[in-house]
Structure formats: structure tokens, C-alpha cells
Design a protein around this motif. Structure first.
Motif, short mmCIF file in Angstrom:
data_model
loop_
_atom_site.label_atom_id
_atom_site.label_comp_id
_atom_site.label_asym_id
_atom_site.label_seq_id
_atom_site.Cartn_x
_atom_site.Cartn_y
_atom_site.Cartn_z
N LEU B 28 -30.85 4.41 -29.69
CA LEU B 28 -29.57 3.96 -29.12
C LEU B 28 -28.45 4.89 -29.56
O LEU B 28 -27.60 5.30 -28.76
N LEU B 29 -28.46 5.24 -30.87
CA LEU B 29 -27.42 6.13 -31.39
C LEU B 29 -27.42 7.45 -30.64
O LEU B 29 -26.36 7.98 -30.28
N GLU B 30 -28.63 7.97 -30.38
CA GLU B 30 -28.71 9.24 -29.66
C GLU B 30 -28.06 9.11 -28.28
O GLU B 30 -27.27 9.96 -27.86
N ARG B 31 -28.39 8.04 -27.56
CA ARG B 31 -27.82 7.87 -26.23
C ARG B 31 -26.31 7.73 -26.30
O ARG B 31 -25.59 8.27 -25.46
N ARG B 40 -18.97 9.98 -21.48
CA ARG B 40 -19.49 8.78 -20.83
C ARG B 40 -19.48 7.66 -21.87
O ARG B 40 -19.11 7.88 -23.02
N LEU B 41 -19.91 6.48 -21.47
CA LEU B 41 -19.93 5.37 -22.41
C LEU B 41 -21.33 5.08 -22.94
O LEU B 41 -21.48 4.45 -23.98
N GLY B 42 -22.37 5.51 -22.24
CA GLY B 42 -23.72 5.20 -22.69
C GLY B 42 -24.08 3.76 -22.37
O GLY B 42 -23.39 3.10 -21.59
N PRO B 43 -25.16 3.23 -22.99
CA PRO B 43 -25.58 1.87 -22.67
C PRO B 43 -24.48 0.86 -23.03
O PRO B 43 -23.95 0.89 -24.13
N MET B 44 -24.11 0.01 -22.07
CA MET B 44 -23.04 -0.96 -22.31
C MET B 44 -23.45 -2.37 -21.89
O MET B 44 -22.74 -3.33 -22.17
N ARG B 45 -24.58 -2.51 -21.17
CA ARG B 45 -24.85 -3.78 -20.51
C ARG B 45 -25.48 -4.83 -21.41
O ARG B 45 -25.15 -6.00 -21.32
N PRO B 48 -22.90 -6.64 -26.67
CA PRO B 48 -21.62 -5.93 -26.78
C PRO B 48 -21.86 -4.45 -27.11
O PRO B 48 -22.56 -4.14 -28.06
N HIS B 49 -21.32 -3.58 -26.32
CA HIS B 49 -21.49 -2.13 -26.46
C HIS B 49 -22.96 -1.73 -26.49
O HIS B 49 -23.32 -0.72 -27.09
N GLY B 50 -23.81 -2.51 -25.89
CA GLY B 50 -25.22 -2.14 -25.77
C GLY B 50 -26.01 -2.22 -27.04
O GLY B 50 -27.07 -1.59 -27.14
N ILE B 51 -25.56 -3.01 -28.05
CA ILE B 51 -26.30 -2.99 -29.33
C ILE B 51 -27.62 -3.73 -29.24
O ILE B 51 -28.42 -3.62 -30.16
N LEU B 52 -27.88 -4.46 -28.19
CA LEU B 52 -29.18 -5.12 -28.07
C LEU B 52 -30.16 -4.30 -27.21
O LEU B 52 -31.27 -4.73 -26.96
N GLN B 53 -29.72 -3.13 -26.78
CA GLN B 53 -30.56 -2.27 -25.94
C GLN B 53 -31.94 -2.01 -26.53
O GLN B 53 -32.93 -2.10 -25.81
N PRO B 54 -32.07 -1.68 -27.86
CA PRO B 54 -33.41 -1.42 -28.41
C PRO B 54 -34.36 -2.59 -28.21
O PRO B 54 -35.55 -2.40 -27.96
N ILE B 55 -33.84 -3.84 -28.32
CA ILE B 55 -34.72 -5.00 -28.16
C ILE B 55 -35.20 -5.08 -26.71
O ILE B 55 -36.39 -5.30 -26.44
#
Lengths: 118, 339
Positions: B28-31, B40-45, B48-55
Motif C-alpha cells: 500500500l505504501l508503495e502505491r 495522484r492520490l493512490g488507493p482511496m476507496r 479512510p485513505h485506502g488503509i484497508l486496501q491490503p485486507i
């Protein structure tokens, strides 16, 4: 001294177990709707006609052989480096002679073009 | 029994979880970092701010269809990701995250084990991953993975020579192969070895980039030439294992660089008494901070530099780094005898 390696052995089992466990878990979870086209090797949509394991450049073998030579020579230097304090000047001269022989081989490989890629 | 089996097992399970969480958040940090570099903003969906993206990624990879191509060698194809993943994890066994701490009335060292050939163990185990890469490419029986695995192996072993050679000069400095011993010798010398061995550090870092297949040396995964690299044919969880192993290897290289060159868990300026208040911060957090700096530089370089060409890569490894590394060993040896 050997008991220091027991945790490493445990770690190997745990790490292997983790990898196999995740594969089995996903094996239970994922869907399986295979068909002939899906199982083809990826080649930008063109059907592969021959086996992929064709001949490839001899340079890879050359690199592998050079690696074996140089890496083994480097590992020889590990024990020398550990007891350098005791060996002092004698050890230094010994190692410079050893490195000189290594460098002669290196220069030979360079002059013969073994290090050229293209 | 408790000391020999249970405590190590407990520490291994905790470490394994920590590494896996670190790896998924590193992705996630890399993205995020690359996104910010490119405005760009990277993962946001997801969260909050895409912090659950890895899960979300983990769930997705778990439930994806896992394809074994019809022409592939079934067993080797499955074994290869395991053979890449296991070495990437077990290297962590000898990395010292901190000195001994008091925990529940028991003195527990913050490392799994301290063997007297720690550095040799790291070098040998880290090289085992090459087997998984070349077998994975071979077992796929597809053109791009095979080419890519050959390239990856040639690249890994080429830079291995220079990196191992720099380790010799680091052993000369420390006089031991034990990872804890190397950190403690930096405390005794009251000097981080990066200041004594800047050349070795530069070679180690460049070699580290090449050995983890990171930009600017990411030829094995050059999308424009080789579609996806040696794991083109992989999908689902087997692909995830390759992916996790690659990022775990980044953390390994950063941790080893921290231990060898930045004093591991020592505070900055370990010899200056006036900065003793820095010892109030737990030692392991220094280690985490320094490793994080390395990881950030890895991502920064990927976002900044274009890719090398393959012949340039081999030339840099064999004709530039190796002679400098040999010279560095000689200079270190001479300096050690004279001083």
C-alpha cells in the motif's frame, strides 16, 4: 552451540506450514470453472505451436559458472576476515596473494570476453 | 523445554505475523508513494485513505481462481512459490530487532536466535530463493516466464558476488559473523559502519536493489518486454506467495543494511554521552525507523529512475561493482593492519 539452531528448524517448519496452509485454504475457497482456452499458456492470444523449453543463450551458463568460481572464493575469505586481528600482517599478505590469483582469473575472463553480454 | 521450544515458537509466530502485516502495508505504501510522486492520490476507496486496501487484496487473492496451465509441470509449478516464500521468511531468524528486554519477569532477546555464522546464514538462505524463481519459470512451460526466470537468476547471481565481497570488508570491521556481534561492535567503536565503509554501503545498496528485482534493475519483470515476469502464468494464492516473497525480500535487505551499516538497534551517535536521553526510546523502534528509511528510498528510487538495459546491468555488476568491492576489501585489510 547446536541448540541455537533449534529455533531456525522450528521457523522452517512454521514458514513451510504457513505457505502450504494458505494454498490449501485458497484451494477450498476459490471457484473452479476451467476451460481449454483458459489453460493455454499466455502468448498474447496466439496459440503456442511448439514447446516453450527451447534452446537459450549460452551466456547464462557462463554467468552461472563465473558466479560459482567467484562466490566460492569470496566465502573462503569469511574465516580470514573473522580472525584478521590475530593474523595481522601475515594474514594480510596471504590474502593479498590469494586475491592476486583471483584477480588474474578475473582479468583473463574479461580479456576473453566472458563478461560481455551483447 | 519452555526455553528451547515454546518461547522461540511464540516469537516466530509473532514475527511471522508482523512481517506479513508489514509486507501488505508496504504494498500500500508503495502505491501511495508512487501516486504522490506522480500527483495522484493512490488507493482511496477501501477505508479512510485506502488503509484497508491490503485486507481487500488478501481476500481477493484468496478467493481468485487458481489456474495451472495445461502444459505446466503440475508439482514443480506448485512447489516453486513455496520455495521462494520460505527462504524469504526464515532469513528473519537471525536479524536482531533489539537487545534483551524484561518481559513477564523473564529476559527475552528481541531476536529469534543468535548463531555465530549469522551473516553466512543470511547469504546462503537468501540465495535459495533463486531455485524457486528458475523452477517457477521452467515449470510454467511458457516463453515469457522462462526467459524472465533466466534473466532473474543471472541478475541475482551476478550481484550476489559483489554483495558478498562487501560483506567481507564488513566482517573485517566487526571481527565476527554474528549479527548481534556486528551491532555490538558498532557500539564498541561508537561509530555506525556506514561512515567507515561508505563504498561498501553503496555497493551493498545497489546490489540490494538488483537482488530484490527493484527498479532500476527490474528487468525480470519488465512489463513491456516480458508481460509479467517469471510469474506470468501464476494466479490466485500461488501468485500471492511470489508477490509476498518479493516484498519480504525488500524488508530483509533493508534490515540487513540497517544492521550492518546503520548500527541496527543502536541510537544515533552511540558514543556521545550527551545524547543518552535518546535511550529512553525503545531500541527496537530505532531499528524499525532505520529499516523504514531504507524501504522508503527503495520506493523513491522506483518512482524516479528509468530502467537499465540488460547488458548495462550485467556490465555494472561484473565490470564495475566487483573490482571496486575487491579493492575495498584490500584497502580495509591494509587499514586494519596499519591502524
Amino acid at each position: 552451540m547446536l541448540e541455537a539452531y533449534v529455533p531456525i528448524l522450528i521457523f522452517v517448519f512454521v514458514a513451510t506450514g504457513f505457505a502450504i496452509f494458505t494454498l490449501i485454504m485458497s484451494g477450498l475457497l476459490h471457484p473452479e470453472r476451467y476451460n481449454k482456452v483458459k489453460l493455454e499458456p499466455y502468448e498474447c492470444g496466439i496459440e503456442p505451436e511448439t514447446d516453450a523449453r527451447d534452446r537459450y543463450s549460452i551466456r547464462y551458463y557462463l554467468v552461472a559458472m563465473l558466479f560459482v568460481i567467484f562466490d566460492v572464493e569470496t566465502v573462503f575469505m569469511f574465516p580470514w576476515a573473522v580472525i584478521m586481528d590475530e593474523l595481522a600482517l601475515f594474514g594480510l599478505i596471504e590474502m593479498i596473494v590469494f586475491l592476486f590469483i583471483l584477480v588474474v582469473g578475473y582479468v583473463y575472463a574479461w580479456r576473453k570476453g566472458a563478461l560481455e553480454w551483447a | 523445554m519452555v526455553d528451547a521450544i515454546v518461547i522461540p515458537l511464540l516469537k516466530i509466530v509473532i514475527l511471522l505475523n508482523a512481517v506479513l502485516v508489514a509486507v501488505s502495508y508496504l504494498v500500500l505504501l508503495e502505491r501511495k508513494v508512487i501516486a504522490f510522486v506522480q500527483s495522484r492520490l493512490g488507493p482511496m476507496r477501501v477505508g479512510p485513505h485506502g488503509i484497508l486496501q491490503p485486507i481487500a487484496d488478501a481476500v481477493k487473492l484468496m478467493t481468485k481462481e487458481d489456474i495451472t496451465p495445461a502444459r505446466a509441470d503440475r508439482w514443480v509449478f506448485t512447489a516453486a512459490p513455496i520455495m521462494v516464500m520460505v527462504p524469504a521468511l526464515i532469513v528473519f531468524a537471525v536479524i536482531p530487532f533489539g537487545p534483551e528486554v524484561e518481559l513477564f519477569g523473564r529476559s527475552v532477546p528481541l531476536y529469534i536466535t543468535d548463531i555465530n555464522i549469522g551473516l553466512l546464514y543470511i547469504v546462503s538462505v537468501a540465495s535459495l530463493g533463486v531455485y524457486g524463481i528458475i523452477l517457477g519459470g521452467w515449470a510454467s512451460n511458457s516463453k515469457y516466464p522462462l526467459l524472465s526466470s533466466l534473466r532473474a537468476s543471472a541478475q541475482l547471481i551476478s550481484y550476489e558476488v559483489a554483495v558478498t565481497m562487501t560483506l567481507v570488508s564488513m566482517i573485517l570491521m566487526a571481527g565476527t559473523l554474528s549479527m548481534v556481534g556486528i551491532v555490538e561492535s558498532q557500539r564498541d567503536a561508537s561509530l555506525w559502519f556506514i561512515f567507515a565503509q561508505p563504498v561498501a554501503f553503496a555497493i551493498f545498496f545497489i546490489g540490494g536493489l538488483a537482488e530484490t528485482n527493484r527498479a532500476p534493475f527490474d528487468m525480470p519483470e519488465a512489463e513491456q518486454e516480458l508481460t509479467g515476469g517469471f510469474h506470468t502464468e501464476y494466479s490466485g494464492m500461488r501468485f500471492a506467495l511470489f508477490f509476498l516473497a518479493e516484498y519480504a525480500n525488500m524488508i530483509v535487505i533493508s534490515s540487513v543494511a540497517t544492521t550492518l551499516f546503520l548500527g541496527g538497534y543502536l541510537r544515533p551517535f552511540p558514543g556521545v554521552e550527551g545524547l543518552a536521553f535518546l535511550d529512553l526510546i525503545p531500541a527496537w523502534s530505532w531499528f524499525v525507523l532505520k529499516t523504514f528509511v531504507f524501504l522508503y528510498v527503495f520506493l523513491w528510487i522506483r518512482a524516479t529512475l528509468p530502467r537499465y538495459r540488460y547488458d548495462q546491468l550485467m556490465r555494472l555488476g561484473w565490470k564495475v561493482l566487483i573490482p571496486i568491492a575487491i579493492g575495498n576489501v584490500v584497502v580495509t585489510g591494509v587499514a586494519k593492519v596499519l591502524l
